[in-house]
Design a protein around this motif. Structure first.
Motif, PDB file in Angstrom:
ATOM      1  N   TRP A  78       0.671  -1.166  -0.011  1.00 50.22           N
ATOM      2  CA  TRP A  78       0.078   0.052  -0.086  1.00 50.22           C
ATOM      3  C   TRP A  78       0.790   1.184   0.083  1.00 50.22           C
ATOM      4  CZ3 TRP A  78      -1.198   4.525   2.361  1.00 50.22           C
ATOM      5  CH2 TRP A  78      -2.324   5.053   2.088  1.00 50.22           C
ATOM      6  N   LYS A  79       1.985   1.217   0.830  1.00 54.94           N
ATOM      7  CA  LYS A  79       3.054   2.199   0.707  1.00 54.94           C
ATOM      8  C   LYS A  79       3.517   2.654  -0.331  1.00 54.94           C
ATOM      9  CE  LYS A  79       5.722   2.575   4.355  1.00 54.94           C
ATOM     10  NZ  LYS A  79       6.704   2.084   5.404  1.00 54.94           N
ATOM     11  N   LEU A  80       3.988   1.580  -1.012  1.00 50.56           N
ATOM     12  CA  LEU A  80       4.525   1.679  -2.603  1.00 50.56           C
ATOM     13  C   LEU A  80       3.524   2.308  -3.365  1.00 50.56           C
ATOM     14  CD1 LEU A  80       6.526  -1.772  -2.744  1.00 50.56           C
ATOM     15  CD2 LEU A  80       7.381   0.463  -2.940  1.00 50.56           C
ATOM     16  N   ARG A  81       2.435   1.877  -3.366  1.00 55.33           N
ATOM     17  CA  ARG A  81       1.419   2.312  -4.388  1.00 55.33           C
ATOM     18  C   ARG A  81       1.265   3.854  -4.200  1.00 55.33           C
ATOM     19  NH1 ARG A  81      -2.200  -2.557  -3.858  1.00 55.33           N
ATOM     20  NH2 ARG A  81      -1.789  -3.511  -5.628  1.00 55.33           N
ATOM     21  N   TYR A  82       1.001   4.248  -2.576  1.00 53.75           N
ATOM     22  CA  TYR A  82       0.825   5.630  -2.437  1.00 53.75           C
ATOM     23  C   TYR A  82       1.897   6.481  -3.001  1.00 53.75           C
ATOM     24  CZ  TYR A  82      -0.530   9.985  -0.226  1.00 53.75           C
ATOM     25  OH  TYR A  82      -0.947  11.297   0.014  1.00 53.75           O
ATOM     26  N   ILE A  83       3.244   6.193  -2.415  1.00 51.41           N
ATOM     27  CA  ILE A  83       4.154   7.042  -2.789  1.00 51.41           C
ATOM     28  C   ILE A  83       4.555   6.982  -4.221  1.00 51.41           C
ATOM     29  CG2 ILE A  83       6.734   7.056  -2.554  1.00 51.41           C
ATOM     30  CD1 ILE A  83       6.295   5.528   0.439  1.00 51.41           C
ATOM     31  N   LEU A  85       2.309   6.707  -6.651  1.00 50.15           N
ATOM     32  CA  LEU A  85       1.126   7.404  -7.402  1.00 50.15           C
ATOM     33  C   LEU A  85       1.359   8.869  -7.006  1.00 50.15           C
ATOM     34  CD1 LEU A  85      -2.279   5.421  -6.569  1.00 50.15           C
ATOM     35  CD2 LEU A  85      -1.399   6.679  -8.804  1.00 50.15           C
ATOM     36  N   HIS A  86       1.822   9.468  -5.765  1.00 49.88           N
ATOM     37  CA  HIS A  86       2.035  10.642  -5.321  1.00 49.88           C
ATOM     38  C   HIS A  86       3.161  11.323  -6.324  1.00 49.88           C
ATOM     39  CE1 HIS A  86       3.786  14.239  -3.199  1.00 49.88           C
ATOM     40  NE2 HIS A  86       2.333  14.222  -2.464  1.00 49.88           N
ATOM     41  N   HIS A  87       4.192  10.607  -6.530  1.00 49.78           N
ATOM     42  CA  HIS A  87       5.143  10.814  -7.498  1.00 49.78           C
ATOM     43  C   HIS A  87       4.621  11.233  -8.824  1.00 49.78           C
ATOM     44  CE1 HIS A  87       8.404  11.316  -4.666  1.00 49.78           C
ATOM     45  NE2 HIS A  87       7.816  10.761  -3.837  1.00 49.78           N
ATOM     46  N   VAL A  88       4.067  10.226  -9.196  1.00 47.89           N
ATOM     47  CA  VAL A  88       3.608  10.232 -10.739  1.00 47.89           C
ATOM     48  C   VAL A  88       2.398  11.337 -10.833  1.00 47.89           C
ATOM     49  CG1 VAL A  88       2.155   8.643 -12.436  1.00 47.89           C
ATOM     50  CG2 VAL A  88       3.842   7.759 -11.186  1.00 47.89           C
ATOM     51  N   LEU A  89       1.481  11.326 -10.069  1.00 49.07           N
ATOM     52  CA  LEU A  89       0.438  12.331 -10.082  1.00 49.07           C
ATOM     53  C   LEU A  89       1.200  13.825 -10.036  1.00 49.07           C
ATOM     54  CD1 LEU A  89      -2.362  10.567  -7.976  1.00 49.07           C
ATOM     55  CD2 LEU A  89      -2.031  10.690 -10.448  1.00 49.07           C
ATOM     56  N   SER A  90       1.893  14.188  -9.039  1.00 54.16           N
ATOM     57  CA  SER A  90       2.653  15.407  -9.053  1.00 54.16           C
ATOM     58  C   SER A  90       3.308  15.679 -10.451  1.00 54.16           C
ATOM     59  CB  SER A  90       3.720  15.241  -7.772  1.00 54.16           C
ATOM     60  OG  SER A  90       3.095  15.039  -6.621  1.00 54.16           O
ATOM     61  N   SER A  91       4.004  14.838 -10.973  1.00 59.49           N
ATOM     62  CA  SER A  91       4.718  14.911 -12.213  1.00 59.49           C
ATOM     63  C   SER A  91       3.691  15.296 -13.268  1.00 59.49           C
ATOM     64  CB  SER A  91       5.529  13.776 -12.576  1.00 59.49           C
ATOM     65  OG  SER A  91       6.643  13.706 -11.445  1.00 59.49           O
ATOM     66  N   LEU A  92       2.532  14.509 -13.405  1.00 57.39           N
ATOM     67  CA  LEU A  92       1.630  14.826 -14.274  1.00 57.39           C
ATOM     68  C   LEU A  92       1.048  16.016 -14.182  1.00 57.39           C
ATOM     69  CD1 LEU A  92      -0.184  11.247 -14.461  1.00 57.39           C
ATOM     70  CD2 LEU A  92       1.624  12.446 -16.036  1.00 57.39           C
ATOM     71  N   THR A  93       0.847  16.723 -13.020  1.00 55.30           N
ATOM     72  CA  THR A  93       0.455  17.992 -12.824  1.00 55.30           C
ATOM     73  C   THR A  93       1.351  18.937 -13.468  1.00 55.30           C
ATOM     74  OG1 THR A  93      -0.919  17.324 -10.713  1.00 55.30           O
ATOM     75  CG2 THR A  93      -0.385  19.634 -11.026  1.00 55.30           C
ATOM     76  N   LYS A  94       2.507  18.706 -13.105  1.00 56.30           N
ATOM     77  CA  LYS A  94       3.427  19.603 -13.693  1.00 56.30           C
ATOM     78  C   LYS A  94       3.477  19.621 -15.109  1.00 56.30           C
ATOM     79  CE  LYS A  94       6.113  19.589  -9.433  1.00 56.30           C
ATOM     80  NZ  LYS A  94       7.461  18.857  -8.731  1.00 56.30           N
ATOM     81  N   LEU A  95       3.551  18.447 -15.813  1.00 59.16           N
ATOM     82  CA  LEU A  95       3.477  18.210 -17.039  1.00 59.16           C
ATOM     83  C   LEU A  95       2.280  19.099 -17.888  1.00 59.16           C
ATOM     84  CD1 LEU A  95       4.306  15.123 -19.352  1.00 59.16           C
ATOM     85  CD2 LEU A  95       1.868  16.059 -19.389  1.00 59.16           C
ATOM     86  N   ASP A  96       1.076  18.836 -17.137  1.00 63.68           N
ATOM     87  CA  ASP A  96      -0.092  19.653 -17.373  1.00 63.68           C
ATOM     88  C   ASP A  96      -0.067  20.991 -17.828  1.00 63.68           C
ATOM     89  OD1 ASP A  96      -2.981  19.632 -18.552  1.00 63.68           O
ATOM     90  OD2 ASP A  96      -3.573  20.087 -16.702  1.00 63.68           O
ATOM     91  N   ILE A 123      -4.992  12.508  -2.827  1.00 72.20           N
ATOM     92  CA  ILE A 123      -3.518  12.125  -2.979  1.00 72.20           C
ATOM     93  C   ILE A 123      -2.699  13.436  -2.863  1.00 72.20           C
ATOM     94  CG2 ILE A 123      -1.644  11.236  -3.782  1.00 72.20           C
ATOM     95  CD1 ILE A 123      -3.529   8.690  -4.763  1.00 72.20           C
ATOM     96  N   LEU A 124      -3.120  14.171  -3.802  1.00 71.91           N
ATOM     97  CA  LEU A 124      -2.260  15.570  -3.913  1.00 71.91           C
ATOM     98  C   LEU A 124      -2.611  16.586  -3.050  1.00 71.91           C
ATOM     99  CD1 LEU A 124      -2.141  15.956  -7.972  1.00 71.91           C
ATOM    100  CD2 LEU A 124      -0.389  14.824  -6.508  1.00 71.91           C
ATOM    101  N   GLN A 125      -3.691  16.487  -2.582  1.00 71.42           N
ATOM    102  CA  GLN A 125      -3.943  17.684  -1.344  1.00 71.42           C
ATOM    103  C   GLN A 125      -3.843  17.150   0.120  1.00 71.42           C
ATOM    104  OE1 GLN A 125      -4.991  20.591  -2.537  1.00 71.42           O
ATOM    105  NE2 GLN A 125      -4.874  19.878  -4.276  1.00 71.42           N
ATOM    106  N   ALA A 126      -3.371  15.904   0.035  1.00 69.78           N
ATOM    107  CA  ALA A 126      -3.057  15.243   1.635  1.00 69.78           C
ATOM    108  C   ALA A 126      -1.523  16.209   2.150  1.00 69.78           C
ATOM    109  CB  ALA A 126      -2.460  13.826   1.330  1.00 69.78           C
ATOM    110  N   HIS A 127      -1.827  16.121   3.419  1.00 70.78           N
ATOM    111  CA  HIS A 127      -0.821  16.784   4.257  1.00 70.78           C
ATOM    112  C   HIS A 127       0.489  16.095   3.802  1.00 70.78           C
ATOM    113  CE1 HIS A 127       1.884  17.561   7.795  1.00 70.78           C
ATOM    114  NE2 HIS A 127       0.848  18.460   8.091  1.00 70.78           N
ATOM    115  N   GLY A 128       1.761  17.224   3.588  1.00 70.13           N
ATOM    116  CA  GLY A 128       2.765  16.627   3.176  1.00 70.13           C
ATOM    117  C   GLY A 128       3.499  15.569   4.029  1.00 70.13           C
ATOM    118  N   LEU A 134       5.582   8.063   5.086  1.00 73.88           N
ATOM    119  CA  LEU A 134       5.651   6.878   4.142  1.00 73.88           C
ATOM    120  C   LEU A 134       7.219   6.489   3.848  1.00 73.88           C
ATOM    121  CD1 LEU A 134       2.185   6.680   2.420  1.00 73.88           C
ATOM    122  CD2 LEU A 134       2.982   5.830   4.641  1.00 73.88           C
ATOM    123  N   VAL A 135       7.899   7.658   3.373  1.00 72.57           N
ATOM    124  CA  VAL A 135       8.986   7.416   2.779  1.00 72.57           C
ATOM    125  C   VAL A 135      10.072   7.434   3.838  1.00 72.57           C
ATOM    126  CG1 VAL A 135      10.892   8.942   1.306  1.00 72.57           C
ATOM    127  CG2 VAL A 135       8.312   8.840   0.691  1.00 72.57           C
TER     128      VAL A 135
END
Length: 198
Positions: A78-83, A85-96, A123-128, A134-135
């Motif tokens: 679960w932690k691997l998925r979250y971390i 996804l967090h990085h992928v989604l953050s990158s996709l947001t910047k790409l957009d 995921i993206l609005q979660a507390h940093g 998790l990391v």
């Protein structure tokens, strides 16, 4: 090979003995044809390579790593998925933000389908501090009293997502969102490939 083994016992030829340096340097080994035919044509090759790596990371989590019945392994997956996804989604947001306006409508639509999903927003609005915990495995003192070895995910979800429906939604929906995002990135990567090449 003996020079690489540095005195370790080694018998017979190895793969390294068959490699000729020219094999690695005389040819362009970058996948130009693949990148040219993947994702949006307006994106630079380096961005397409990054998107391919993101797709691979999500597919690894979605396809190769099966659900684990053991609680300790299940938490790690679960932690691997979250971390990831967090990085992928953050990158996709910047790409957009950087390239979205110049993309074809169909490509932008696939990207927005990932970014506009409620799980992406959560995921993206979660507390940093949640992602950092998790990391780095070190929760801040502010949440120590809320943690317990006897709670699901050691109480981290409840500590960082006080709304019960958010914690439950994240807990139950993360695997599905990983699969959905991986599928959409796969579809996007093939959107420029001529049908005869697929």
């Amino acid at each position: 090979m003996s020079a690489v083994a540095d005195g370790l016992p080694w018998e017979g030829p190895s793969f390294l003995d068959t490699v000729i340096e020219a094999d690695l340097t005389a040819r362009d080994v970058r996948a130009k044809k693949h990148y040219r035919g993947s994702f949006d044509p307006s994106l630079p090759e380096e961005v397409k390579a990054s998107l391919t790596a993101m797709t691979c990371a999500l597919n690894t989590l979605d396809v190769l790593l099966a659900e684990e019945p053991k609680q300790t392994s299940r938490v790690s997956l679960w932690k691997l998925r979250y971390i990831t996804l967090h990085h992928v989604l953050s990158s996709l947001t910047k790409l957009d933000e950087h390239y979205g306006a110049g993309m074809r409508p169909s490509d932008r639509s696939l990207l927005r389908e990932i970014l506009d999903a409620p799980m992406t927003n959560l995921i993206l609005q979660a507390h940093g501090g949640f992602r950092n915990t998790l990391v780095h495995y070190v929760p801040p003192r502010a949440v120590h009293e809320q943690l317990s070895l006897h709670q699901p995910f050691y109480g981290l979800l409840d500590a960082y997502f006080p709304e019960e429906e958010d914690a439950g939604f994240l807990n139950e929906g993360l695997a599905g969102h990983t699969s959905r995002a991986a599928g959409l990135l796969d579809a996007w990567s093939e959107s420029c490939i001529p049908s005869s090449a697929v």
